[in-house]
Design a protein around this motif. Structure first.
Motif, PDB file in Angstrom:
ATOM      1  N   CYS A   1       3.511  -6.733   0.451  1.00 38.47           N
ATOM      2  CA  CYS A   1       5.082  -5.868  -0.151  1.00 38.47           C
ATOM      3  C   CYS A   1       5.664  -7.571  -0.265  1.00 38.47           C
ATOM      4  O   CYS A   1       7.053  -7.002  -0.592  1.00 38.47           O
ATOM      5  CB  CYS A   1       4.818  -5.302   1.179  1.00 38.47           C
ATOM      6  SG  CYS A   1       5.394  -6.753   2.647  1.00 38.47           S
TER       7      CYS A   1
ATOM      8  N   CYS B   1       8.134  -1.799   2.104  1.00 37.98           N
ATOM      9  CA  CYS B   1       6.594  -0.811   3.020  1.00 37.98           C
ATOM     10  C   CYS B   1       6.849  -2.798   3.898  1.00 37.98           C
ATOM     11  O   CYS B   1       6.759  -2.935   3.941  1.00 37.98           O
ATOM     12  CB  CYS B   1       4.959  -1.611   2.724  1.00 37.98           C
ATOM     13  SG  CYS B   1       4.469  -0.327   3.978  1.00 37.98           S
TER      14      CYS B   1
ATOM     15  N   ARG C   1      -4.869   6.961  -1.095  1.00 33.87           N
ATOM     16  CA  ARG C   1      -5.403   6.449  -1.983  1.00 33.87           C
ATOM     17  C   ARG C   1      -6.791   6.569  -0.765  1.00 33.87           C
ATOM     18  O   ARG C   1      -8.395   6.779  -1.995  1.00 33.87           O
ATOM     19  CB  ARG C   1      -5.264   4.646  -1.804  1.00 33.87           C
ATOM     20  CG  ARG C   1      -4.084   5.088  -2.564  1.00 33.87           C
ATOM     21  CD  ARG C   1      -4.039   5.449  -4.127  1.00 33.87           C
ATOM     22  NE  ARG C   1      -4.228   4.120  -5.217  1.00 33.87           N
ATOM     23  CZ  ARG C   1      -4.227   5.055  -6.344  1.00 33.87           C
ATOM     24  NH1 ARG C   1      -3.706   5.726  -7.088  1.00 33.87           N
ATOM     25  NH2 ARG C   1      -5.172   3.289  -6.723  1.00 33.87           N
TER      26      ARG C   1
ATOM     27  N   ASP D   1       0.032  10.667  -0.890  1.00 36.49           N
ATOM     28  CA  ASP D   1      -0.036   9.436  -1.244  1.00 36.49           C
ATOM     29  C   ASP D   1      -1.442   8.877  -0.802  1.00 36.49           C
ATOM     30  O   ASP D   1      -1.084   7.618  -0.929  1.00 36.49           O
ATOM     31  CB  ASP D   1       1.122   8.876  -0.910  1.00 36.49           C
ATOM     32  CG  ASP D   1       1.366   9.355   0.830  1.00 36.49           C
ATOM     33  OD1 ASP D   1       1.101  10.123   1.521  1.00 36.49           O
ATOM     34  OD2 ASP D   1       2.543   8.217   1.615  1.00 36.49           O
TER      35      ASP D   1
ATOM     36  N   GLN E   1      -1.598   4.471   2.130  1.00 32.59           N
ATOM     37  CA  GLN E   1      -2.201   4.939   1.475  1.00 32.59           C
ATOM     38  C   GLN E   1      -3.951   4.674   1.933  1.00 32.59           C
ATOM     39  O   GLN E   1      -4.246   5.240   1.426  1.00 32.59           O
ATOM     40  CB  GLN E   1      -2.260   3.786   0.680  1.00 32.59           C
ATOM     41  CG  GLN E   1      -0.418   3.231  -0.467  1.00 32.59           C
ATOM     42  CD  GLN E   1      -0.868   2.725  -1.480  1.00 32.59           C
ATOM     43  OE1 GLN E   1      -1.422   2.831  -2.337  1.00 32.59           O
ATOM     44  NE2 GLN E   1       0.196   1.693  -1.359  1.00 32.59           N
TER      45      GLN E   1
ATOM     46  N   MET F   1      -8.166  -1.231  -4.219  1.00 31.72           N
ATOM     47  CA  MET F   1      -7.466  -0.022  -4.680  1.00 31.72           C
ATOM     48  C   MET F   1      -6.341   0.510  -4.779  1.00 31.72           C
ATOM     49  O   MET F   1      -5.654   1.654  -5.365  1.00 31.72           O
ATOM     50  CB  MET F   1      -8.826   0.648  -4.142  1.00 31.72           C
ATOM     51  CG  MET F   1     -10.192   0.816  -4.667  1.00 31.72           C
ATOM     52  SD  MET F   1     -11.025   1.699  -3.781  1.00 31.72           S
ATOM     53  CE  MET F   1     -10.458   3.707  -4.086  1.00 31.72           C
ATOM     54  N   LEU F   2      -5.430  -0.579  -3.870  1.00 34.33           N
ATOM     55  CA  LEU F   2      -4.408   0.299  -3.175  1.00 34.33           C
ATOM     56  C   LEU F   2      -3.133  -0.054  -5.255  1.00 34.33           C
ATOM     57  O   LEU F   2      -3.239  -0.723  -5.521  1.00 34.33           O
ATOM     58  CB  LEU F   2      -3.162  -0.985  -1.709  1.00 34.33           C
ATOM     59  CG  LEU F   2      -4.237  -1.040  -0.757  1.00 34.33           C
ATOM     60  CD1 LEU F   2      -3.326  -1.611   0.079  1.00 34.33           C
ATOM     61  CD2 LEU F   2      -4.625   0.788  -0.337  1.00 34.33           C
ATOM     62  N   ASP F   3      -2.142   0.595  -4.177  1.00 32.56           N
ATOM     63  CA  ASP F   3      -1.103   0.735  -5.070  1.00 32.56           C
ATOM     64  C   ASP F   3      -0.439  -0.199  -5.300  1.00 32.56           C
ATOM     65  O   ASP F   3       0.710   0.066  -3.758  1.00 32.56           O
ATOM     66  CB  ASP F   3      -0.445   2.400  -5.457  1.00 32.56           C
ATOM     67  CG  ASP F   3       0.107   2.253  -6.671  1.00 32.56           C
ATOM     68  OD1 ASP F   3       1.310   0.999  -7.027  1.00 32.56           O
ATOM     69  OD2 ASP F   3       0.523   3.204  -7.259  1.00 32.56           O
ATOM     70  N   LYS F   4       0.128  -1.530  -5.992  1.00 29.16           N
ATOM     71  CA  LYS F   4       0.533  -1.995  -5.384  1.00 29.16           C
ATOM     72  C   LYS F   4       2.080  -2.367  -5.561  1.00 29.16           C
ATOM     73  O   LYS F   4       2.749  -2.858  -4.659  1.00 29.16           O
ATOM     74  CB  LYS F   4       0.566  -4.112  -5.965  1.00 29.16           C
ATOM     75  CG  LYS F   4      -1.279  -3.866  -5.872  1.00 29.16           C
ATOM     76  CD  LYS F   4      -1.288  -4.477  -4.554  1.00 29.16           C
ATOM     77  CE  LYS F   4      -2.709  -4.905  -4.734  1.00 29.16           C
ATOM     78  NZ  LYS F   4      -3.562  -4.074  -4.985  1.00 29.16           N
ATOM     79  N   ASP F   5       2.698  -0.855  -6.158  1.00 32.94           N
ATOM     80  CA  ASP F   5       4.088  -0.721  -6.370  1.00 32.94           C
ATOM     81  C   ASP F   5       4.685  -0.231  -5.141  1.00 32.94           C
ATOM     82  O   ASP F   5       5.705   0.191  -4.753  1.00 32.94           O
ATOM     83  CB  ASP F   5       4.442  -0.299  -7.984  1.00 32.94           C
ATOM     84  CG  ASP F   5       4.346  -0.743  -8.708  1.00 32.94           C
ATOM     85  OD1 ASP F   5       4.040  -2.078  -8.748  1.00 32.94           O
ATOM     86  OD2 ASP F   5       3.789  -0.006 -10.202  1.00 32.94           O
ATOM     87  N   LYS F   6       3.334   0.403  -4.463  1.00 36.99           N
ATOM     88  CA  LYS F   6       3.950   1.877  -3.206  1.00 36.99           C
ATOM     89  C   LYS F   6       3.970   0.508  -2.299  1.00 36.99           C
ATOM     90  O   LYS F   6       4.588   0.711  -1.261  1.00 36.99           O
ATOM     91  CB  LYS F   6       3.093   2.654  -2.714  1.00 36.99           C
ATOM     92  CG  LYS F   6       3.429   3.493  -3.898  1.00 36.99           C
ATOM     93  CD  LYS F   6       2.130   4.799  -3.649  1.00 36.99           C
ATOM     94  CE  LYS F   6       1.986   5.747  -4.345  1.00 36.99           C
ATOM     95  NZ  LYS F   6       1.098   6.688  -4.579  1.00 36.99           N
ATOM     96  N   CYS F   7       3.574  -0.483  -2.427  1.00 36.21           N
ATOM     97  CA  CYS F   7       3.299  -1.454  -1.229  1.00 36.21           C
ATOM     98  C   CYS F   7       5.030  -2.292  -1.326  1.00 36.21           C
ATOM     99  O   CYS F   7       4.904  -2.771   0.161  1.00 36.21           O
ATOM    100  CB  CYS F   7       2.005  -2.599  -1.365  1.00 36.21           C
ATOM    101  SG  CYS F   7       0.068  -1.555  -1.321  1.00 36.21           S
TER     102      CYS F   7
END
Length: 599
Positions: free
Chosen positions: A567, A555, A471, A469, A440, A546-552
């Motif tokens: 994560c 990971c 960010r 993807d 991201q 600013m990260l999308d925590k769901d995508k973390c």
């Protein structure tokens, strides 16, 4: 009387030293002035008038305490070409216009710009001029009959080859006598000018041993008039001025280079420092006045300046005295100079060509086998086989192109991440691998000038940056010393492209010049003041929010120290699965498989 400026601290005892050095340099300048004039296609007395008028004015008004001005060998190919193409009267106009240009260069303080001419170009055309001068004396040395003056080297060589059957043994003997004197005198009598001894001995030999067998100045050009130089009116109508602007520009350019090089040599020999702009003003005034006495263009003479210093010169008075000495000799003894054999002048100019050839510097640059070598060879060959104008123009263009190529290759864009091995969490490129790279956030170190020559490099990098993807992108620009409008346009275009894809652009360490340019063009407003940071660490903290925590979740790249918390590993119990996942992340930090830089 209290002296100031270049005469500061001048005392009565210094006048004796200036008188000695001025007299010696004046004697040296007499044969050289005639030789340079003859080689330039004009009568020998015009070289003497140049030595008198320009020599006095350059010393009086120039910016160097020790500069000796007058006709020089560097001008020979240019002046001969102008005489052959336009005639002597137009040469005087070209010299006058060159003086105006030099004066304006000094008034507008352009003296420092001459230093930016690349060394391979100056060495190339100087060596080419030396070859042209040397080859131009072959016919005189051999005493060939019917050899005309030609603008181009190959034409001269062909004409000499055709006239070889007419060679004169007595001319060769005269030239050899003068050459022997030039070589022997500095070893036996180092304080005595070798050129003067050479001319006297060879003239006596030709007059007593084989009278009437060799051409002389008098038989070729007529008797040299005695007395003071007379005023010579110039036709400064626009028709003449317009056609002489380009030749005048070449004279002015070469004259400025030669004079400032000579002044630099004088500085090195004496520990003084010249005023380059004042030197150009003095050169300009001298070249404006000299044509009105029939004199040809003049500049600083390195060899005569060095002779002036070695013989104890203290101030510009020595240069003024040198001009007065030449004036007195011309007024009293000019008719006797008509008996000087032309074959005696050839070795003097051949020695001048040999000494100015820059042979050591030429060979050194050849051995480097770099782009400078190519520029050197091209400039040299063009000077010999075409014209100095063409050689300098193409040499400068090649130098600029190679410079731009080298500068464009300096721009690199490296993807980086914090190095876990660094106690201060510094970023580095070797930590980025396929298994260790945040999906991201991308961090890039931009290193080098961002200008039009590097535009393609940055454009190629932008095309490879698109990722759905992503960010945020952080550009570390503390190593970008310069940005021009082309570089700004490419950078702004990349920012717009990323922002339209929903990617936040963060910039850190922006230096003063790029910052000011981006501010003027509105690109800073496009980026946003909130996205500008001084340090990379602050920018990383900002983008991690600013990260999308769901995508973390899930990971396993662990690009940042905070990734374990994002994560879910930090909050999870120490289960075998979590422990294995955490352990699996450790080798990724130490992997040495680097990701190639984008150049």
């Amino acid at each position: 009387m209290k002296w100031t400026g270049r005469f500061s601290g001048y005392q009565a005892g210094d006048l004796r030293r200036d008188l000695i050095s001025g007299c010696i340099v004046g004697i040296v300048a007499i044969p050289l002035g005639m030789a340079f004039a003859i080689a330039s296609g004009v009568k020998p007395e015009y070289g003497l008038y140049t030595t008198i008028v320009a020599g006095i004015l350059i010393s009086l008004l120039g910016g160097s305490r020790f500069q000796i001005g007058g006709p020089t060998g560097a001008f020979i190919p240019i002046l001969l070409a102008i005489v052959l193409q336009y005639g002597y009267e137009n040469l005087l106009i070209a010299g006058f216009l060159a003086g105006v240009m030099l004066l304006l260069m000094g008034l507008f303080r352009l003296g420092a710009l001459i230093k930016f001419i690349p060394r391979p170009v100056t060495i190339g055309f100087t060596a080419g001029i030396a070859v042209t001068i040397f080859s131009g004396q072959i016919a005189g040395f051999l005493g060939l009959e019917g050899v005309g003056r030609h603008e181009y080297f190959h034409e001269s060589m062909l004409d000499i080859a055709r006239r070889l059957p007419t060679l004169n043994v007595f001319s060769i003997l005269t030239g050899c006598v003068c050459l022997a004197a030039l070589l022997i005198t500095p070893k036996i009598l180092p304080k005595v000018p070798g050129s003067l001894i050479g001319i006297i001995v060879s003239t006596l030999a030709a007059t007593w041993l084989y009278p009437g067998e060799v051409a002389t100045i008098g038989s070729a050009y007529g008797a040299i008039p005695g007395g003071l130089p007379r005023l010579h009116p110039l036709d400064l109508s626009w028709d003449h001025i317009g056609s002489m602007l380009q030749p005048a520009l070449i004279i002015a350019m070469l004259g400025s280079i030669e004079s400032l090089l000579s002044a630099v040599v004088a500085d090195g020999m004496t520990g003084t420092r010249h005023n380059s702009n004042r030197e150009l003003i003095g050169q300009g005034i001298a070249n404006i006045v000299t044509p009105f006495f029939g004199g040809i263009p003049a500049t600083g003479a390195i060899a005569r300046t060095a002779t002036n210093i070695r013989n104890g010169a203290v101030s510009p008075f020595s240069g003024i005295i040198h001009g007065v000495v030449v004036l007195l000799v011309v007024a009293a003894f000019a008719p006797y100079a008509s008996n000087i054999p032309l074959a005696a002048m050839a070795p003097i100019l051949m020695m001048v060509a040999w000494n100015m050839s820059e042979r050591k510097s030429f060979a050194k640059l050849l051995r480097t086998r770099t782009s400078d070598t190519f520029i050197l060879v091209v400039t040299f060959l063009l000077t010999v086989f075409t014209t100095l104008t063409t050689a300098v123009e193409i040499g400068l263009v090649l130098a600029v192109l190679f410079f731009l190529k080298r500068m464009s290759e300096m721009l690199t864009v490296d993807k980086v991440l914090p190095d876990p091995a660094s106690s201060r969490k510094k970023v580095s490129a070797h930590t980025v691998t396929e298994e260790h790279d945040c999906p991201q956030v991308s961090i890039f170190t931009v290193n080098g000038p961002l200008f039009f020559g590097a535009s393609q490099t940055f454009a190629d990098f932008g095309a490879r940056l698109e990722r759905r993807d992503l960010r945020a992108v952080i550009f570390r620009m503390s190593q970008v010393p310069l940005m021009d409008t082309t570089g700004e346009a490419n950078f702004a275009s990349l920012v717009k492209c990323l922002q339209s894809a929903g990617v936040a652009v963060i910039v850190t360490g922006l230096r003063h010049q790029p910052h000011r340019l981006l501010q003027k063009t509105g690109a800073l407003e496009l980026i946003g003041e909130s996205h500008l940071f001084e340090h990379t660490g602050e920018a990383i903290e900002y983008v991690l929010g600013m990260l999308d925590k769901d995508k973390c979740l899930g990971c396993r790249h662990f690009a940042f120290s905070e990734c374990a918390g994002f994560c879910g590993l930090a909050a999870a119990p120490a289960s075998p699965t979590a422990a294995a996942a955490a352990k699996a992340a450790e080798p990724a930090f130490g992997q040495q498989r680097p990701k190639p830089s984008l150049h």
